[in-house]
Motif scaffolding. Structure first.
Motif, PDB file in Angstrom:
ATOM      1  N   PHE A 186      -2.140  -0.255  -2.748  1.00 23.97           N
ATOM      2  CA  PHE A 186      -0.725  -0.146  -3.723  1.00 23.97           C
ATOM      3  C   PHE A 186      -0.512   0.301  -4.307  1.00 23.97           C
ATOM      4  O   PHE A 186       0.731   0.641  -4.422  1.00 23.97           O
ATOM      5  N   PHE A 239       1.504   3.215  -3.194  1.00 21.19           N
ATOM      6  CA  PHE A 239       3.070   2.395  -2.894  1.00 21.19           C
ATOM      7  C   PHE A 239       4.371   2.754  -3.914  1.00 21.19           C
ATOM      8  O   PHE A 239       5.407   2.553  -3.580  1.00 21.19           O
ATOM      9  N   PHE A 247       3.011  -7.385   0.438  1.00 22.13           N
ATOM     10  CA  PHE A 247       2.502  -6.303   0.772  1.00 22.13           C
ATOM     11  C   PHE A 247       0.933  -5.448   1.363  1.00 22.13           C
ATOM     12  O   PHE A 247       0.694  -5.552   2.476  1.00 22.13           O
ATOM     13  N   GLU A 278       6.807  -2.019   4.050  1.00 23.33           N
ATOM     14  CA  GLU A 278       7.112  -1.306   2.813  1.00 23.33           C
ATOM     15  C   GLU A 278       8.235  -1.406   2.024  1.00 23.33           C
ATOM     16  O   GLU A 278       9.491  -0.883   1.445  1.00 23.33           O
TER      17      GLU A 278
END
Ligand code: SF4
Lengths: 257, 420
Positions: free
Chosen positions: A12, A15, A79, A87
């Motif tokens: 995460f 991302f 997510f 994404e």
């Protein structure tokens, strides 16, 4: 203008670091992919983004001020769905959020807001199912062990629930599909990787690994499950709606006696 | 504990307890203390479902199925020729703890046949709860049955350890009780309820002054009535229920369709159907009383003593009161919105929220997820299309039944959400 392909490490934070990069570089046409499922687009270049916790935190905090609490955790839930393309959906949502002064995380007329909400809801449902369907089995080294194969990556979401509830026993919940587990050692919960013997069968309770008592309590639980049913009210359709068949293999009450 | 003995007992005593439906495990606020075991905050979790579709969230057993009484509707009655068993206090504690640790259950629901005397039995139920709380530091959910006739002192103690207490009144009318349970007196059921109610009030007011007064039965008390065993009608059942809600501050009344278990000629015979649809209609009526602002007399009264089986009680009420309709969803108050057939409270709130931004038409209503197949006959909105025909109640009912197969006939359960 060509499409740019950004590759992150699947976490995460990774991302969010990528999101930071997209805003910093003001990139318009972009595809974000986790390194584990990279596909090379014909006319795109691959750039690997390095995870940077500080940048990730800045994005996460920035979002917190712009959306409701509900909208905020929804992003994380979505997510964890690991759905292909999620994404880019999230990026779209985030761009929309930062493009206006209004709180837009409940504007369901916006397609990515609606889609994220739907995905987050599915993940939420899976989280609840796992809180219900985890079945611990006592191992010889006095750890309560459970294996699961959830549709989505919900381990991070259920950690708090189990820690609060089982504060006085060591426990381990292992995600077979994603090959990692949560281990509580009476103090804290750690994320761990594990090696299993090649012949290890997660659906069986084997005398080599599990405590003698474990067999008795599984039997008692199965007996209980049978005795508490009222045959004249039987309704298998309803039963299966509540407990879909794909979860049966890890439920002690559903094992061959 | 000896495994075989425990196994045998568990089979007998779980089987005997299963007809009690009041198995909800929500409504408590007990949190994990001192790193002990368990937590009963928030909604109870259903860890599994029986093959009849009921939620399994508690270990539901009798302490013993020996009983000195002979209630006709009960499998445990003295004259019934069945295997008897009794758990030791420690056995129940061990089972609860070990099931809980494996994430099978949210806690324990312990009831009992009356062994020797009411106090003797109640004492043992309390002992189980006490041991779980004090020796095992168990913070999961505990529901104890109050044994009719048990002393005030024991009832007070029970509430200190249990999250919920309940007495099953079982038979809705005094005459039915006399016929089917000659050993039992109505007062014996009432007394523990009054006691628990007063204790809850007293503890609540003490908590305001002293912060750490222990919680007394934080999830309140409930009761259960058996439906279709003693010939009572729906009007009598709901009157009794209403009385119990109002007089004893009950959290829930449960309705349990009688499952025939004997050839006693005072009762429906083995093999006759369990009145599941009727049970569902009673739950719906209960919901209307508690959450939809209906007075019970609007739904059931001397003139209408039976609930319709083919339509739900709200629709049935609306058909008898067509002069109250159509309701304008853009102006009506919450009370009237809640009375539109087919609208659940969720839909009511959706409408109240959405109409702040714009006047609603059919499209808007559909978009925010309002089911219209039943509601359309009873409402108007910002549109000039609405039901103009002057339809009779029978006609509307016919149209509705024709366009909807009840979801209850597809999958019957008393745990389903109750209105469309
Ligand atoms: S007293 Fe209770 S357990 Fe005994 S026969 Fe009556 S209902 Fe059954």
């Amino acid at each position: 203008m060509h499409n740019r392909n950004l590759i992150y490490d699947g976490t995460f934070d990774g991302f969010l670091s990528t999101v930071f990069y997209v805003f910093e570089q003001q990139i318009d046409a972009v595809t974000i992919q986790s390194e584990s499922d990279v596909q090379h687009g014909l006319f795109s270049e691959n750039e690997t983004i390095i995870t940077d916790e500080k940048k990730a935190n800045r994005v996460w905090k920035g979002l917190k001020n712009k959306v409701s609490k509900f909208g905020h955790y929804q992003l994380y839930y979505a997510f964890l769905s690991e759905q292909a393309g999620v994404e880019n959906l999230l990026l779209d949502f985030i761009k929309y959020v930062f493009s206006t002064d209004l709180k837009v995380d409940k504007d369901f007329s916006h397609p990515s807001v609606l889609k994220i909400a739907q995905i987050a809801k599915m993940v939420g449902r899976e989280k609840h199912r796992m809180e219900a369907f985890v079945r611990f089995r006592l191992t010889k080294d006095v750890i309560y062990f459970a294996s699961i194969e959830p549709d989505f990556n919900v381990l991070p979401l259920i950690s708090k629930h189990f820690k609060r509830r089982y504060a006085d026993q060591k426990w381990l919940i292992y995600d077979i599909k994603r090959q990692y587990g949560l281990f509580y050692d009476l103090q804290k919960v750690d994320i761990i990787a594990m090696e299993f013997p090649s012949n290890f069968d997660f659906t069986k309770t084997n005398v080599d690994y599990f405590d003698q008592q474990e067999f008795e309590f599984q039997k008692l639980w199965q007996d209980y499950f049978k005795s508490t049913n009222i045959e004249s009210r039987k309704n298998m359709k309803l039963h299966i709606r509540h407990v879909p068949k794909r979860y049966w293999k890890y439920l002690s009450e559903k094992q061959p006696y | 504990m000896s495994f075989e003995r425990t196994q045998e007992k568990l089979k007998i005593l779980a089987d005997a307890a299963k007809y009690d439906v009041s198995c909800s495990s929500s409504g408590s606020q007990r949190t994990n203390k001192n790193k002990g075991l368990g937590d009963a905050t928030g909604m109870g979790i259903c860890h599994s479902y029986t093959e009849d579709g009921r939620c399994v969230s508690l270990l539901k057993i009798l302490l013993t199925n020996y009983c000195i009484f002979d209630c006709a509707y009960c499998v445990t009655r003295k004259s019934n020729d069945i295997k008897r068993a009794a758990f030791k206090v420690q056995e129940v504690v061990d089972l609860t703890i070990n099931f809980y640790r494996r994430n099978y259950i949210e806690g324990l629901f312990l009831s009992s046949g009356i062994f020797k005397s009411a106090d003797y039995t109640m004492e043992r139920l309390v002992a189980v709860a006490k041991k779980l709380r004090l020796e095992e530091n168990f913070n999961g959910y505990i529901h104890l049955k109050s044994i009719p006739g048990a002393s005030d002192e024991l009832m007070r103690e029970a509430g200190l350890y249990a999250d919920r207490l309940s007495v099953n009144i079982e038979i809705p009318t005094t005459s039915g009780l006399k016929k089917l349970a000659p050993d039992k007196k109505r007062e014996d059921f009432i007394k523990p309820m009054v006691k628990v109610k007063n204790e809850i009030i007293q503890y609540k007011s003490e908590r305001k002054i002293i912060k750490n007064t222990p919680k007394y039965a934080p999830a309140g008390q409930s009761t259960q009535m058996i439906i279709g065993a003693s010939g009572e009608n729906d009007f009598q059942i709901m009157q009794t229920s209403n009385h119990f809600y109002n007089t004893y501050n009950l959290k829930r009344v449960y309705y349990s369709g009688y499952v025939p278990i004997s050839y006693d000629d005072r009762l429906p015979q083995i093999g006759s159907a369990v009145p599941m649809m009727r049970e569902n209609r009673l739950y719906q009526t209960d919901w209307l009383m508690r959450f939809y602002g209906f007075d019970v007399s609007e739904i059931l009264n001397a003139k209408h003593q039976h609930l319709d089986l083919d339509v739900d009680p709200k629709l049935s009420w609306a058909l008898r009161n067509l002069h109250e309709f159509p309701v304008d969803v853009n102006t009506a108050d919450k009370r009237m919105l809640a009375r539109i057939p087919g609208l659940g409270m969720k839909s009511v709130y959706k409408i109240l929220n959405a109409r702040r931004f714009r006047r609603l038409n059919w499209e808007h209503l559909k978009k925010i997820g309002i089911a219209l197949n039943r509601a359309q006959y009873f409402m108007i909105c910002d549109s000039n299309q609405f039901e103009r025909r002057d339809l009779s109640p029978e006609k509307i009912k016919g149209l509705i039944l024709q366009n909807s197969t009840s979801k209850y006939s597809k999958s019957l359960s008393n745990q389903l959400s109750l209105f469309g």
